[in-house]
Scaffold this motif. Structure first.
Motif: not given
Length: 302
Positions: A20-23, A28-31, A13-18
Motif C-alpha cells: 500500500l505504501l508503494l502504491l 501520488g506521483v501520478y496525481l 499484513l506487513v507485505a500488504l502495508m508495504l
C-alpha cells in the motif's frame, strides 16, 4: 510428506502495508504529474490566447491611418447615423485614444483601409467602375482616394467590376464632397479620376468589458463595424487592466499617457499594457510580473 510452511498473518499484513505504501507513492506521483500537466496545458493555452491578442492588436495599430493614397490629412466622410457623423468615424489620423474609465481601463480606436484594393476606371456618381470585382459587400464601409482626397462611404450596391455609393443606408448624400467636416445640405460633388483607389474601410475598437462567458470577470474585446452596427468579439478572458501610452513624433523615446490635449495625429507608436486578473489564473500560480503583458507597436503610416 514434508511439511510446507506458509506465511503468518503478521507477515501478510506487513507485505500488504508495504504494498500500500508503494502504491500510494506511485499514485501520488501520478496525481502530481497530472496536476503539473494540467497547469502546463493551462499556461500554454493562456500563452496562445495572449499571442493571438498581441498579433491582432499589433496588426491593427501598425495599420492605423493607412488609406492607400498617402493623404490621411484630407479625409471626408458622407456616413451619418441619425443625422450626425458617428463616433466610430472620428478620424484624427486613424487613431483615437480615450481617458481611463472608473475601473482605470482605457480603450483605443483604430481606422484604416483594409483588404485588396481596386483601381477606378471611371466615376459616374453614384457608380465607381473598377478594374476588377471589389472584395466588398452591400453595407460595407469603403474608401476611395486619390492624391488629394479620401472619401469614406457605405457601399449601396456591388456588381462585376463596379460598386455604388447612392444616398441610401448610412450615406447622407450621393456626393463624395470636398469639405471636412462634411455638411450634407451643402455637399459639393467629387469625381474621382482614373487610377483612384478603392478598398474596405476598417474601424476597430479595443476595450475591456464584462466577459460574455462569466460576467464576474472582465475580458479584452475587439469591436468592428458591420453594416453600420458595432459587433464585439471576446479575445482574451480575465483581464484586470488595459492601458496605453503614446510616443509622439519628433520627441525622445518615452511614451506618454493619454490626455485630452494629446494630438493623436502626431502619435508614431503605442505602448500597450494588459494586466491579467489574478483571481482568474490562480491555478497557474503567476506572479504579478507574469500577469503583465506589455509591448510597443510602431504606427507605420505616420
Amino acid at each position: 510428506m514434508r511439511y510446507q510452511r506458509g506465511v503468518t498473518l503478521t507477515e501478510l499484513l506487513v507485505a500488504l502495508m508495504l504494498g500500500l505504501l508503494l502504491l500510494g507513492g506511485v499514485f501520488g506521483v501520478y496525481l502530481s504529474n497530472q496536476t503539473t500537466a494540467r497547469t502546463t496545458e493551462d499556461l500554454s493555452n493562456l500563452q496562445n490566447r495572449i499571442r493571438l491578442a498581441f498579433q491582432v492588436m499589433s496588426y491593427d495599430l501598425r495599420s492605423a491611418g493607412f488609406l492607400g493614397c498617402n493623404n490621411s490629412e484630407r479625409v471626408v466622410s458622407v456616413v451619418q447615423v441619425a443625422g450626425v457623423s458617428p463616433a466610430w468615424l472620428n478620424w484624427q489620423g486613424g487613431l483615437v485614444g480615450t481617458a481611463a474609465d472608473a475601473a482605470n481601463n482605457e480603450s483605443i480606436r483604430v481606422m484604416y483601409g483594409a483588404g485588396q484594393s481596386s483601381s477606378v476606371v471611371n466615376h459616374v456618381p453614384p457608380r465607381l467602375n473598377l478594374n476588377q470585382r471589389p472584395e466588398l459587400s452591400v453595407g460595407d464601409l469603403a474608401v476611395v482616394c486619390d492624391d488629394t482626397l479620401t472619401s469614406i462611404f457605405q457601399v449601396s450596391a456591388v456588381g462585376n467590376n463596379w460598386l455604388e455609393h447612392a444616398a441610401t443606408g448610412l450615406n447622407c448624400a450621393v456626393d463624395l464632397g470636398f469639405a471636412n467636416p462634411f455638411v450634407c445640405g451643402s455637399a459639393r460633388p467629387r469625381l474621382y479620376p482614373t487610377d483612384a483607389m478603392v478598398m474596405q474601410f476598417a474601424t476597430v475598437r479595443w476595450f475591456v468589458a464584462a466577459s460574455e462567458v462569466d460576467a464576474n470577470f472582465n475580458s479584452l474585446f475587439r469591436e468592428i463595424i458591420v453594416s453600420g452596427a458595432p459587433v464585439q468579439e471576446e479575445v482574451l478572458f480575465g483581464v484586470e487592466r488595459l492601458s496605453f501610452a503614446y510616443q509622439m513624433r519628433n520627441t525622445p523615446f518615452g511614451p506618454v499617457p493619454f490626455s485630452a490635449a494629446l494630438d493623436m495625429t502626431q502619435v508614431v507608436g503605442v505602448n500597450v499594457q494588459i494586466i491579467l486578473a489574478d483571481a482568474v489564473y490562480q491555478q497557474i500560480s503567476m506572479g504579478e510580473e507574469m500577469r503583465t503583458v506589455e509591448f510597443f507597436v510602431a504606427v507605420r503610416n505616420r
